[in-house]
Write a protein that holds these residues in place. Sequence first.
Motif, mmCIF file in Angstrom:
data_model
loop_
_atom_site.group_PDB
_atom_site.id
_atom_site.type_symbol
_atom_site.label_atom_id
_atom_site.label_comp_id
_atom_site.label_asym_id
_atom_site.label_seq_id
_atom_site.Cartn_x
_atom_site.Cartn_y
_atom_site.Cartn_z
ATOM 1 N N ARG A 1 0.832 -1.207 0.000
ATOM 2 C CA ARG A 1 0.000 0.000 0.000
ATOM 3 C C ARG A 1 0.868 1.261 0.000
ATOM 4 N N VAL A 2 1.958 1.229 0.762
ATOM 5 C CA VAL A 2 2.864 2.376 0.779
ATOM 6 C C VAL A 2 3.512 2.544 -0.590
ATOM 7 N N GLU A 3 3.885 1.438 -1.223
ATOM 8 C CA GLU A 3 4.482 1.487 -2.558
ATOM 9 C C GLU A 3 3.513 2.114 -3.556
ATOM 10 N N GLN A 4 2.249 1.739 -3.486
ATOM 11 C CA GLN A 4 1.246 2.293 -4.387
ATOM 12 C C GLN A 4 1.055 3.788 -4.155
ATOM 13 N N ALA A 5 1.191 4.208 -2.907
ATOM 14 C CA ALA A 5 0.976 5.615 -2.572
ATOM 15 C C ALA A 5 2.127 6.504 -3.020
ATOM 16 N N ARG A 6 3.196 5.916 -3.528
ATOM 17 C CA ARG A 6 4.323 6.712 -4.015
ATOM 18 C C ARG A 6 3.994 7.388 -5.347
ATOM 19 N N GLU A 7 2.923 6.969 -5.966
ATOM 20 C CA GLU A 7 2.510 7.602 -7.220
ATOM 21 C C GLU A 7 2.165 9.066 -6.957
ATOM 22 N N PRO A 8 2.312 9.924 -7.952
ATOM 23 C CA PRO A 8 2.005 11.355 -7.767
ATOM 24 C C PRO A 8 0.608 11.560 -7.165
ATOM 25 N N GLY A 9 0.560 12.374 -6.141
ATOM 26 C CA GLY A 9 -0.706 12.668 -5.486
ATOM 27 C C GLY A 9 -1.127 11.642 -4.456
ATOM 28 N N GLY A 10 -0.328 10.592 -4.286
ATOM 29 C CA GLY A 10 -0.689 9.543 -3.331
ATOM 30 C C GLY A 10 -0.494 9.985 -1.892
ATOM 31 N N ARG A 11 -1.477 9.753 -1.058
ATOM 32 C CA ARG A 11 -1.406 10.100 0.357
ATOM 33 C C ARG A 11 -2.071 9.006 1.178
ATOM 34 N N LEU A 12 -1.522 8.783 2.362
ATOM 35 C CA LEU A 12 -2.081 7.773 3.243
ATOM 36 C C LEU A 12 -2.260 8.359 4.643
ATOM 37 N N THR A 13 -3.314 7.936 5.313
ATOM 38 C CA THR A 13 -3.532 8.261 6.713
ATOM 39 C C THR A 13 -3.477 6.955 7.504
ATOM 40 N N ILE A 14 -2.455 6.812 8.338
ATOM 41 C CA ILE A 14 -2.287 5.592 9.123
ATOM 42 C C ILE A 14 -3.299 5.591 10.261
#
Length: 275
Positions: free
Chosen positions: A16-29
């Motif tokens: 999931r972190v790898e996928q969020a590396r795409e431009p505009g990707g953000r995660l809330t843990i």
Amino acid sequence: MSEMVDRDDSQQLVERVEQAREPGGRLTIIGQGSKHFMGCEPQGESLDTTDHCGVIEYEPGDLVLTARSGTPLVQIEQLLAQQGQCLGFEPPRFALNGSAAGTLGGAIASGLSGPRRPWAGAARDFVLGMTMVNGEAQRLHFGGQLIKNVAGFDLPRLMAGSMGTFGLILDISIRVLPVRPAAVTLQHVLPASEALAKMIEWQRQPLPLSGLVYGQGVLSVRLSGTAEGVLSAREIIGGDELNDAASWWDGLRDQTGTWFAEPGAVWRISCAAAA
């Protein structure tokens, strides 16, 4: 005791972190969501850690426990209690739906500690080692599982209180403490100025203090230690014994007591110890 689930979801979290590396990707843990009111407004997709749970290793004789970040605090405390041990920094378990909640990862990421902090230490003081995922989706390991093996930069402590901004915590090794054989809570009805003077006076003495709080005109003192030490300190401090003291301190720790029912913000301010 609630059933302890053992589940390693680390690979899915890394992906999931790898996928969020795409431009505009953000995660809330997010774990159990008990500390959603802290920090800035969450942004991005939720990254749920509750499926990454379970105790990896626990050596009561070494006073060390290693668990996954999504492991509920309540289950960890129940496991430790069976061996006469506890989490020395008393992390708050903010209630959700009337039940104590919170995960080990959330406790460390928030860096919150309970009433015992001035004498036992803060959350960061109990972290020995950690496995985390950084923003590049790389697994990093810092520290160790024994105090004597912890060397190098003390990066695990940096993660305590970082609110997930430095990375996603996967696994944590923490130091635990034995439960003190005796404890008592004494109370005095005093004006604020006298209560403050008493608190400073007692902290300058070799007393087995584990909690000091003043509110609503009452000064409450918790003593924890050997039976002889607690008895001796009780004679010095005096006051009336509080019945059901454990529940009272839990209410303070988890912010469910009567004080927290009043309207308005609650401030946490770190101050220097009494000189």
